[in-house]
Design an enzyme around this catalytic site. Structure first.
Site, short mmCIF file in Angstrom:
data_model
loop_
_atom_site.label_atom_id
_atom_site.label_comp_id
_atom_site.label_asym_id
_atom_site.label_seq_id
_atom_site.Cartn_x
_atom_site.Cartn_y
_atom_site.Cartn_z
CG HIS A 29 17.22 -2.42 -37.60
ND1 HIS A 29 16.13 -3.24 -37.43
CD2 HIS A 29 17.96 -2.56 -36.47
CE1 HIS A 29 16.21 -3.88 -36.27
NE2 HIS A 29 17.30 -3.47 -35.66
CG HIS B 273 14.00 -0.50 -34.83
ND1 HIS B 273 15.24 -0.22 -35.34
CD2 HIS B 273 14.21 -0.98 -33.57
CE1 HIS B 273 16.17 -0.52 -34.45
NE2 HIS B 273 15.57 -0.99 -33.37
CB CYS C 278 24.93 -10.68 -21.62
SG CYS C 278 25.11 -10.12 -23.33
CB CYS D 7 21.52 -8.92 -22.80
SG CYS D 7 21.52 -10.01 -24.23
CB CYS E 254 24.71 -13.89 -24.83
SG CYS E 254 23.29 -12.88 -25.34
CG HIS F 151 24.48 -9.83 -27.89
ND1 HIS F 151 23.50 -9.84 -26.94
CD2 HIS F 151 24.27 -8.72 -28.65
CE1 HIS F 151 22.73 -8.77 -27.10
NE2 HIS F 151 23.17 -8.08 -28.12
CE LYS G 25 17.56 -10.77 -33.45
NZ LYS G 25 17.95 -10.72 -32.03
CE LYS H 284 20.70 -1.94 -32.14
NZ LYS H 284 19.32 -2.43 -32.08
#
Length: 646
Positions: A19, A22, A127, A130, A144, A147, A296, A299
């Site tokens: 995405h 990256h 998590c 993570c 977390c 997430h 933010k 995904k």
């Protein structure tokens, strides 16, 4: 002798497709590498994929593939994307590569033999997304921070790395090397974290719950924790410990990462290196997040932006420019398509593109395509020195690029472009052309403008290599030669006298926002917050009986391939539960075959068969289609193939 330059991206986790996040990191790394090429420095750029761990197993299961099959497929998406964006790393590493695994095993054994890995039982907050344990101070409201879910309490026996042993060493190292982590705010963040006692790091996972990983060399009941495995890629890619590349490049290493992985790179990695007797990296360079609709991009939130769509819609160089100009390295930035269009129209079309067209147009009009001899004294009456401005621009550009201030480097170039546009207005070549006695002045003005464009073409090379090469070609220089070297850029004049130049072209045509965007936002789940403009009117109403004649079914794509000699067509093998069918879909310009395999799609099952390019198609996929984009309708959770849609 100039020191070499080694720069890395993180290796990207293959739990989903590439995405914009990256893409930004990799382009920024490529831009830094290209800038050092401009200095005549030998460079080495590394990227790749991180392929072990719980999340990969879960993603593979969801796609009904083995972890290896799934990792191969997603890793290929990353590898294939970078050349499309003019990124050509020197090495693409995968953590499933045998030579990487050998280095991981060797370092684990070395640290274990030194007494820095021990076995213990541990209970902690874990998590799964993570794939790591958290302590209380790292959580936000008990959840977390990445997430938004509370971690689970798990208790198990594992192996631990004595990271706490190296806490004071790391603090001292960061104080002794204040620019080791940049920008400074992230160094301060790491030092703030180190004010609390540093816990030892759990570096294993029992095979009873995870098989997909590198087996510990000292206990085959366990695999290596994914971070301890992944970070080692930065030296395994250099053929540590005995490779020539390791000796040459590792002392000059620069890691580019997003701020969400600051802790592994700022704490885990340097302490791991210290325990293994390896010098730490030279610089850790940390950038912020791209926010979409004030959140933010991630995904897990489902608001990712597809770089392939951006490339197809706006061009590679335009996207590279936007990303480097829009974000201040280290800070968060907001993404929207209107902001891309504004940058293209304002900076690229109006400023650079218009200047290039004006200068080349006047040159061909007044000098018929042949470069006039250079006479530095002929335009002294104007008291405008583009040569001096070019040198100061190159200096400002270099200072910014050294500090990863890409936006400042580009801003310096655009200030020079603005000066050149002003130079055109003040010197008024169209007026000089009317006066025979001003022929020398006209030649000097046009020649200075051509040289100024040459300087611009060299300075934009790290960010817009295609545009730079195009400009060079039309300025009569060979784009295959290293025209981008800083020492060459500073020379004035450089374009040969009497050279014959081809006519100019439009570098960046203006974009009409109405052809791509609606003026209002959707307010829905569109990651761009926009809709296509050419929305057809809704057809006249039908009754339920009419609709019930349409048989829509959940289906799964089993195989996909291109139809020979058909640019737009993909041949798909579809599972409908009790049988399989072949469907031909006109989506090849928007999807690679491998992107569709495993997707749960919506199929019109009772459409009469049709033969397309010699292939019989029995059905039709549902998709949203617009001139420059296409999105196949995909079910948000797996349903048994053949399930009717009501």
């Amino acid at each position: 002798m100039t020191a070499p330059f080694y720069i890395t991206t993180p290796i990207y986790y293959v739990n989903a497709s590439p995405h914009l996040g990256h893409t930004y990191t990799t382009i920024a790394t490529d831009v830094a590498r290209r800038y050092h090429n401009m200095k005549g420095v030998e460079t080495f750029m590394l990227t790749g994929t991180d392929e072990h761990g719980d999340k990969i197993v879960k993603a593979a299961e969801k796609n009904e593939q083995s972890p290896r099959e799934y990792a191969d497929r997603i890793s290929a998406l990353f590898r294939d994307l970078w050349p499309q964006l003019n990124i050509r790393p020197d090495h693409f590493i995968r953590t499933t590569d045998s030579d990487h695994i050998a280095v991981v095993v060797g370092i684990l054994r070395k640290i274990y033999d030194n007494g820095d890995i021990y076995y213990s039982e541990y209970e902690g907050m874990y998590c799964y997304d993570c794939e790591r344990f958290f302590n209380e101070r790292e959580l936000m409201d008990g959840k977390c921070p990445d997430h938004g879910k509370p971690p689970e309490i798990i208790r198990e026996s594992n192996y631990f790395f004595r990271m706490s042993r190296y806490q004071q060493w790391l603090i001292d190292t960061l104080h002794d090397n204040p620019d080791m982590i940049r920008p400074e705010r992230y160094r301060n963040e790491v030092l703030s974290f180190l004010k609390e006692p540093l816990e030892d790091l759990c570096i294993s996972r029992p095979k009873s719950r995870l098989q997909w990983g590198i087996t510990l060399p000292f206990d085959d009941r366990y695999v290596t924790y994914v971070w301890f495995d992944a970070l080692i890629n930065y030296i395994s890619a250099l053929e540590y410990p005995d490779g020539e590349k390791f000796r040459k490049f590792w002392p000059h290493s620069h890691h580019v990462v997003a701020k969400d992985i600051l802790k592994p790179h700022g704490i885990y990695w340097p302490t791991m290196l210290r325990a293994a007797g390896i010098d730490t990296y030279k610089h850790l360079l940390v950038h912020g997040y791209w926010n979409v609709e004030d959140s933010k991009m991630s995904k897990s939130l489902g608001n990712v932006v597809d770089p392939v769509y951006l490339k197809q819609t706006y061009s590679t160089d335009a996207i590279r420019y936007f990303l480097m100009r829009e974000m201040v390295f280290g800070l968060d930035s907001s993404f929207s398509e209107p902001s891309i269009i504004n940058r293209i129209n304002s900076d690229l079309a109006n400023d650079l593109g218009n200047l290039f067209s004006r200068v080349l147009g006047m040159f061909h009009k007044y000098f018929k395509g042949t470069v006039p001899p250079f006479d530095p004294d002929a335009e002294t009456d104007f008291q405008l020195d583009l040569k001096a401005d070019a040198r100061s621009t190159a200096a400002a550009f270099s200072a910014a690029m050294e500090n990863f201030e890409f936006h400042k480097g580009l801003s310096a170039v655009w200030e020079y472009i603005s000066k050149m546009n002003k130079y055109v207005d003040i010197t008024a070549p169209w007026e000089l052309a009317k006066k025979k006695e001003a022929a020398g002045q006209l030649a000097a003005v046009i020649r200075n403008l051509l040289e100024g464009l040459r300087v611009v073409s060299g300075l934009i090379y790290p960010v817009m290599p295609e545009t730079a090469a195009t400009m060079q070609k039309h300025l009569g220089l060979d784009p295959e030669k290293p025209f981008y070297l800083l020492e060459e850029i500073k020379k004035w004049p450089k374009i040969p006298d009497n050279a014959s130049l081809p006519k100019g072209i439009s570098l960046f045509p203006r974009i009409d926002p109405e052809t791509i965007l609606r003026t209002e936002t959707t307010g829905g789940g569109d990651p761009f917050g926009i809709e296509a403009v050419s929305v057809p009117p809704i057809k006249e109403q039908i009754g339920f009986d009419d609709f019930s004649a349409i048989d829509l079914r959940a289906a799964k794509v089993i195989h996909a391939e291109k139809v020979p000699k058909a640019d737009k067509l993909l041949k798909l093998e579809i599972d409908l539960g009790d049988h399989r069918r072949t469907v031909v879909a006109g989506i090849a310009k928007f999807y690679k075959p491998e992107e569709l395999v495993g997707k749960s799609v919506v199929m019109l099952a009772n459409l009469k068969p049709a033969r397309l390019m010699g292939v019989e198609s029995k059905g039709m996929l549902l998709a949203a289609v617009e001139k420059s984009a296409c999105s196949v309708a995909v079910l948000d959770r797996d349903m048994p193939p053949g399930t009717p849609l009501m």
